[in-house]
Motif scaffolding. Structure first.
Motif, PDB file in Angstrom:
ATOM      1  N   ASP A   1      38.989 -75.025  20.336  1.00 47.65           N
ATOM      2  CA  ASP A   1      40.141 -74.450  21.021  1.00 47.65           C
ATOM      3  C   ASP A   1      39.903 -72.975  21.414  1.00 47.65           C
ATOM      4  N   PHE A   2      40.890 -72.426  22.079  1.00 43.19           N
ATOM      5  CA  PHE A   2      40.730 -71.080  22.638  1.00 43.19           C
ATOM      6  C   PHE A   2      40.697 -69.975  21.587  1.00 43.19           C
ATOM      7  N   LYS A   3      41.116 -70.277  20.371  1.00 44.30           N
ATOM      8  CA  LYS A   3      40.980 -69.249  19.328  1.00 44.30           C
ATOM      9  C   LYS A   3      39.486 -68.933  19.155  1.00 44.30           C
ATOM     10  N   VAL A   4      38.692 -69.998  19.076  1.00 42.15           N
ATOM     11  CA  VAL A   4      37.236 -69.848  18.932  1.00 42.15           C
ATOM     12  C   VAL A   4      36.619 -69.239  20.196  1.00 42.15           C
ATOM     13  N   TRP A   5      37.068 -69.676  21.362  1.00 46.60           N
ATOM     14  CA  TRP A   5      36.433 -69.224  22.615  1.00 46.60           C
ATOM     15  C   TRP A   5      36.755 -67.763  22.908  1.00 46.60           C
ATOM     16  N   LYS A   6      37.987 -67.355  22.587  1.00 49.11           N
ATOM     17  CA  LYS A   6      38.351 -65.944  22.784  1.00 49.11           C
ATOM     18  C   LYS A   6      37.568 -65.040  21.835  1.00 49.11           C
ATOM     19  N   GLU A   7      37.474 -65.456  20.594  1.00 54.29           N
ATOM     20  CA  GLU A   7      36.701 -64.653  19.627  1.00 54.29           C
ATOM     21  C   GLU A   7      35.228 -64.610  20.016  1.00 54.29           C
ATOM     22  N   SER A   8      34.746 -65.729  20.538  1.00 53.24           N
ATOM     23  CA  SER A   8      33.349 -65.781  20.964  1.00 53.24           C
ATOM     24  C   SER A   8      33.120 -64.813  22.125  1.00 53.24           C
ATOM     25  N   LEU A   9      34.021 -64.847  23.099  1.00 50.22           N
ATOM     26  CA  LEU A   9      33.898 -63.954  24.251  1.00 50.22           C
ATOM     27  C   LEU A   9      33.945 -62.494  23.792  1.00 50.22           C
ATOM     28  N   TYR A  10      34.878 -62.211  22.910  1.00 47.19           N
ATOM     29  CA  TYR A  10      35.085 -60.854  22.382  1.00 47.19           C
ATOM     30  C   TYR A  10      33.831 -60.340  21.663  1.00 47.19           C
ATOM     31  N   ASN A  11      33.108 -61.238  21.005  1.00 46.08           N
ATOM     32  CA  ASN A  11      31.878 -60.844  20.303  1.00 46.08           C
ATOM     33  C   ASN A  11      30.659 -60.841  21.211  1.00 46.08           C
ATOM     34  N   PHE A  12      30.679 -61.704  22.222  1.00 48.32           N
ATOM     35  CA  PHE A  12      29.510 -61.862  23.117  1.00 48.32           C
ATOM     36  C   PHE A  12      29.396 -60.729  24.134  1.00 48.32           C
ATOM     37  N   VAL A  13      30.501 -60.453  24.851  1.00 50.41           N
ATOM     38  CA  VAL A  13      30.369 -59.521  25.989  1.00 50.41           C
ATOM     39  C   VAL A  13      29.913 -58.104  25.634  1.00 50.41           C
ATOM     40  N   PRO A  14      30.299 -57.564  24.451  1.00 51.26           N
ATOM     41  CA  PRO A  14      29.780 -56.217  24.147  1.00 51.26           C
ATOM     42  C   PRO A  14      28.263 -56.172  23.976  1.00 51.26           C
ATOM     43  N   LEU A  15      27.646 -57.336  23.760  1.00 47.76           N
ATOM     44  CA  LEU A  15      26.188 -57.369  23.574  1.00 47.76           C
ATOM     45  C   LEU A  15      25.437 -57.487  24.892  1.00 47.76           C
ATOM     46  N   VAL A  16      26.147 -57.958  25.922  1.00 52.84           N
ATOM     47  CA  VAL A  16      25.492 -58.274  27.184  1.00 52.84           C
ATOM     48  C   VAL A  16      25.164 -57.007  27.972  1.00 52.84           C
ATOM     49  N   PHE A  17      23.999 -57.021  28.590  1.00 53.12           N
ATOM     50  CA  PHE A  17      23.518 -55.922  29.433  1.00 53.12           C
ATOM     51  C   PHE A  17      23.288 -54.626  28.636  1.00 53.12           C
TER      52      PHE A  17
END
Ligand code: FER
Length: 279
Positions: A259-275
């Motif tokens: 569900d989106f609880k997992v996907w939002k937390e994943s996005l929140y943790n992933f994007v600061p690492l990108v680029f």
């Protein structure tokens, strides 16, 4: 003295332990704030030779966006029940991005949220598990590489090389991100699969040449709720990457479901690492 060293050791082991866990979103990470600059979401059409029609994608440009700058691009993909609006309607991705920018945690980037079901009727209606609809998620690789990316790179001020393209997604989109990202290392250097679905290729197909993957990839991020029936697709990929010494983040999220609880937390943790320059 001895007890101070012991205390420091405990502290060090605790902090490395906590880095191995996904960080829950800070309170309010997905709540609109009126006191910060916001990015902008547009709904954009592009011509697809692959599908033979006009297709729709949403595009988020960051706060303080300027056509005089050049940006890297994240392609962010939806799941089997979604479309180009799923990350916005279900995940409030634009709010998560705005808030992360306000905390100075993101490299300015353009986020493209396409429709990953590359067929004429690309709505998530009727039997979304029908074989032609599922097949269209694989066909999207061609639409992405040959139609959408060239369109984005013509229309937006973006940096055109692999180190400035990222791909991530949830569930079917997670499978697509791993398949297309790892399968096209000359196009993407940053890859994230959240709760990746059964469309995820086998680990040996995803990473046939671990040395090459290791050399080219800047980030590989795999997350999944540990109470999600699809966990096995992430876990087997992680185990193979570990066995072949390919650096990656693996976050089985305690109690997390599909569900989106997992996907939002994943996005929140992933994007600061990108680029950014660390692995
Ligand atoms: C399946 C189970 C789940 C499957 C796809 C999914 C194609 C996708 C779920 C999602 O995108 O949320 O058996 O087969």
């Amino acid at each position: 003295m001895k007890s101070i060293v012991f205390f420091l050791l405990i502290l060090a082991s605790f902090s490395s332990f906590s880095q191995n866990q996904i960080q829950p979103g800070l309170i309010g990470f997905d709540v609109i704030r009126d006191d910060i600059p916001r990015g902008k979401v547009d709904t954009v059409k592009y011509t697809s030779k692959t599908v033979g029609n006009e297709r729709t994608t949403t595009v988020y440009t960051p706060p303080l966006y300027s056509k005089n700058k050049k940006y890297p691009v994240l392609y962010l993909l939806h799941g089997i029940g979604g479309d180009e609006f799923e990350w916005l309607n279900g995940g409030h991705a634009e709010v998560i991005f705005d808030n992360l920018y306000a905390q100075n945690k993101l490299e300015p980037m353009i986020v493209v949220m396409p429709n990953g079901r590359a067929m004429k009727d690309d709505r998530a209606t009727g039997n979304i598990m029908a074989s032609d609809k599922v097949e269209a998620f694989a066909t999207f690789e061609k639409d992405l590489l040959q139609d959408l990316i060239p369109f984005i790179e013509k229309k937006y001020p973006v940096i055109i090389d692999r180190e400035h393209r990222a791909i991530a997604g949830l569930s079917m989109g997670g499978g697509q991100a791993l398949n297309f990202g790892l399968g096209n290392l000359d196009v993407f250097a940053w890859v994230g699969g959240f709760s990746s679905a059964p469309n995820t290729k086998s680990p040996a197909e995803l990473v046939p040449n671990p040395e090459e993957t290791k050399k080219k990839l800047k980030l590989l991020f795999i997350s999944c709720g540990d109470a999600d029936g699809l966990l096995g697709f992430s876990k087997r990929t992680h185990e193979y990457l570990e066995a072949t010494n390919v650096p990656h983040y693996y976050y089985p999220i305690p109690g997390g479901q599909h569900d989106f609880k997992v996907w939002k937390e994943s996005l929140y943790n992933f994007v600061p690492l990108v680029f950014k320059e660390s692995k």
